[in-house]
Design a protein around this motif. Structure first.
Motif, PDB file in Angstrom:
ATOM      1  N   LEU A 355      -6.987   7.816  -5.364  1.00  0.00           N
ATOM      2  CA  LEU A 355      -6.313   6.528  -5.184  1.00  0.00           C
ATOM      3  C   LEU A 355      -6.327   5.681  -6.452  1.00  0.00           C
ATOM      4  N   ARG A 392      -0.480   9.755  -5.073  1.00  0.00           N
ATOM      5  CA  ARG A 392      -0.118   9.011  -3.853  1.00  0.00           C
ATOM      6  C   ARG A 392       1.257   9.430  -3.336  1.00  0.00           C
ATOM      7  N   ASP A 399      -0.049   9.771   4.814  1.00  0.00           N
ATOM      8  CA  ASP A 399      -0.624   8.416   4.810  1.00  0.00           C
ATOM      9  C   ASP A 399      -1.366   8.183   3.491  1.00  0.00           C
ATOM     10  N   GLU A 401      -1.938   5.980   1.276  1.00  0.00           N
ATOM     11  CA  GLU A 401      -2.709   4.792   0.889  1.00  0.00           C
ATOM     12  C   GLU A 401      -3.951   4.589   1.753  1.00  0.00           C
ATOM     13  N   LYS A 402      -4.221   5.538   2.638  1.00  0.00           N
ATOM     14  CA  LYS A 402      -5.444   5.493   3.431  1.00  0.00           C
ATOM     15  C   LYS A 402      -6.572   6.161   2.645  1.00  0.00           C
ATOM     16  N   SER A 461      -9.931  -4.249   2.029  1.00  0.00           N
ATOM     17  CA  SER A 461      -9.234  -2.983   1.774  1.00  0.00           C
ATOM     18  C   SER A 461      -9.230  -2.726   0.278  1.00  0.00           C
ATOM     19  N   LYS A 463      -6.787  -2.136  -1.354  1.00  0.00           N
ATOM     20  CA  LYS A 463      -5.585  -2.785  -1.886  1.00  0.00           C
ATOM     21  C   LYS A 463      -5.863  -4.206  -2.368  1.00  0.00           C
TER      22      LYS A 463
END
Length: 487
Positions: A355, A392, A399, A401-402, A461, A463
């Protein structure tokens, strides 16, 4: 009359340049990409502040994925996120992009930047210093430095750490000195200035790149930034020379017969210098690169992994349960075999690097045409592998971004193309310090988490993490708090 002569000369020069680049222009025309204007190319689209430069680059590339081209001045860049393309590029294109010439003032002929002919010779000489036997001898040193981190955190328990990366980096730099050289860290004067110098060097490099007018050497050399760049490089040279001078003193005072210590990175190079296989200048450049790369990448990865685990407490608890199972007695130092058994922690580190790839872009130079159906990446172009997008890609990663460490279960890995995940590059010119870095990261994270619970303040998160892009990708809003485990 003179005006018409001038215009005619400009037209002739332009036609001459275009004719020389006709093959490049022909294939570039077939590849999608943003608008380009004369002289500047697409670089004006990358003009941004340091704070949003990384997001801007990723956004532009993402909007044209999987393959896009863009011009920076007269340089053609082609980016791809298709694993099959990536494999062809990293297998066939071993020369680095001219972008790496920006590193030349500190490290011109190194494993990172040198042309293939020099790289092959240096890689052959340095490889023995990174074999398994040598790396395993570093384990106890890594454990000792990780214990120093525990002592530091004992004194800072519950205190919010807003610059933990710097703390970790100082320890990884000392660990690199203690393993890659025979120089005692405390002997090297002002060694920790290396960190400040490295950070400023990277800031200047990125500032030049996103201020597109500074890419023109004439304007660059007139700028105040260039003057500061020269001072930064001179300081870095002095620190590296200090390390090498101490290594030569050690060489004179110790028996250098076939011992583990004599095969380490810098001792090995000084031995080769005695037999004229490598020059002192080449040793200086490789040492500058290796000390920066080994310490910085490990520190960033450790900091990012701890930040992620502080956000996802359930995953942190699974890591802790594995640690207790493998390392039941907290008083005992972990062995190399025990660290190797920390499978779930290893998957957490890999998923973090998926990620949030420490080095988000790989750039190579095409010496010959590379056919990547339906396109041809022409000779003379710069080829970009944007790892941050490759890792990504929703067509490869469900999925994407998990945060899910189980993506790296053995049965899951076998389903993916081998170039869909390459945080340490791929092929012959991959990262020589891969195993060194992973050892240092796992030992340090395991030792800290066996003793402390980490909490990331103000984030729910991954993010929510904000990034500083300065060649490497670093967290800039990470606030960590460490709480002592109760036994």
């Amino acid at each position: 009359m003179l005006i018409w002569i001038f215009v005619l000369c400009v037209i002739i020069i332009t036609i001459s340049v275009l004719w020389k680049k006709r093959w490049l222009l022909y294939h570039a025309w077939r590849i999608p990409g943003p608008v380009s204007v004369p002289l500047v190319g697409s670089a004006f689209l990358l003009s941004a502040t340091k704070d949003n430069f990384f997001d801007l680059i990723c956004g532009k590339l993402d909007s044209w994925r999987p393959v896009t081209k863009f011009w920076v001045g007269s340089q053609l860049y082609i980016a791809t996120t298709r694993p099959t393309d990536v494999e062809k590029i990293l297998t066939n294109c071993l020369n680095k992009s001219p972008f790496y010439e920006n590193f030349n003032d500190i490290m011109k002929d190194t494993l990172l930047t040198s042309k293939v002919s020099i790289w092959k010779e240096h890689r052959k000489m340095i490889n023995p210093s990174f074999n398994s036997k040598i790396l395993n001898s570093y384990h106890d040193i890594f454990v000792n430095y990780s214990k120093e981190m525990v002592k530091f955190l004992d004194d800072k328990e519950g205190v919010e750490q807003t610059d933990f990366l710097r703390v970790i980096w100082e320890k990884t730099f000392d660990a690199a000195l203690a393993t890659l050289t025979n120089v005692k860290p405390h002997v090297v004067k002002e060694r920790h200035r290396t960190i400040s110098i490295t950070v400023r060097f990277e800031e200047i490099l990125i500032q030049r790149f996103h201020s597109f007018w500074l890419l023109i050497d004439f304007f660059w050399k007139l700028s105040n930034l260039h003057k500061e760049h020269k001072v930064v490089c001179q300081t870095a040279h002095e620190i590296a020379e200090n390390i090498i001078a101490e290594e030569y003193k050690s060489y004179e005072s110790e028996d250098r017969n076939e011992t583990i210590e004599s095969k380490r990175f810098l001792p090995n190079l000084t031995n080769l210098n005695r037999t004229k296989q490598i020059t002192r200048e080449e040793i200086f450049e490789e040492t500058s690169f290796m000390m920066m790369a080994a310490s910085e990448t490990a520190a960033i990865t450790i900091n990012t992994v701890l930040t992620i685990l502080g956000i996802y407490s359930d995953i942190q608890e699974r890591v802790y349960e594995e640690l207790v199972s493998v390392l039941p007695n907290i008083e005992n130092s972990p062995t190399q075999e025990e660290i190797n058994r920390l499978d779930y922690l290893g998957r957490v580190v890999k998923e973090t690097l998926r990620l949030i790839t420490t080095i988000p872009f790989i750039l190579r130079y095409a010496d010959e045409d590379i056919k990547c159906d339906p396109y041809v990446f022409p000779a003379g172009s710069n080829l970009v592998v944007p790892l941050v997008l490759l890792h990504r890609d929703p067509q490869v990663w469900p999925d994407p971004e998990k945060f899910d460490p189980d993506r790296f279960l053995h049965e899951e890995v076998g389903k993916r193309h081998r170039c869909s995940y390459i945080p340490f590059s791929f092929g012959a010119r991959n990262c020589i310090g891969l195993k060194f870095g992973m050892m240092l990261v796992k030992v340090t994270v395991a030792t800290i988490l066996r003793n402390f619970k980490v909490r990331t303040v103000g984030m729910n998160s991954w993010k929510d993490i904000q990034w500083d892009y300065m060649v490497m990708l670093k967290t800039k809003n990470s606030r960590l708090r460490f709480e002592k485990r109760k036994f």
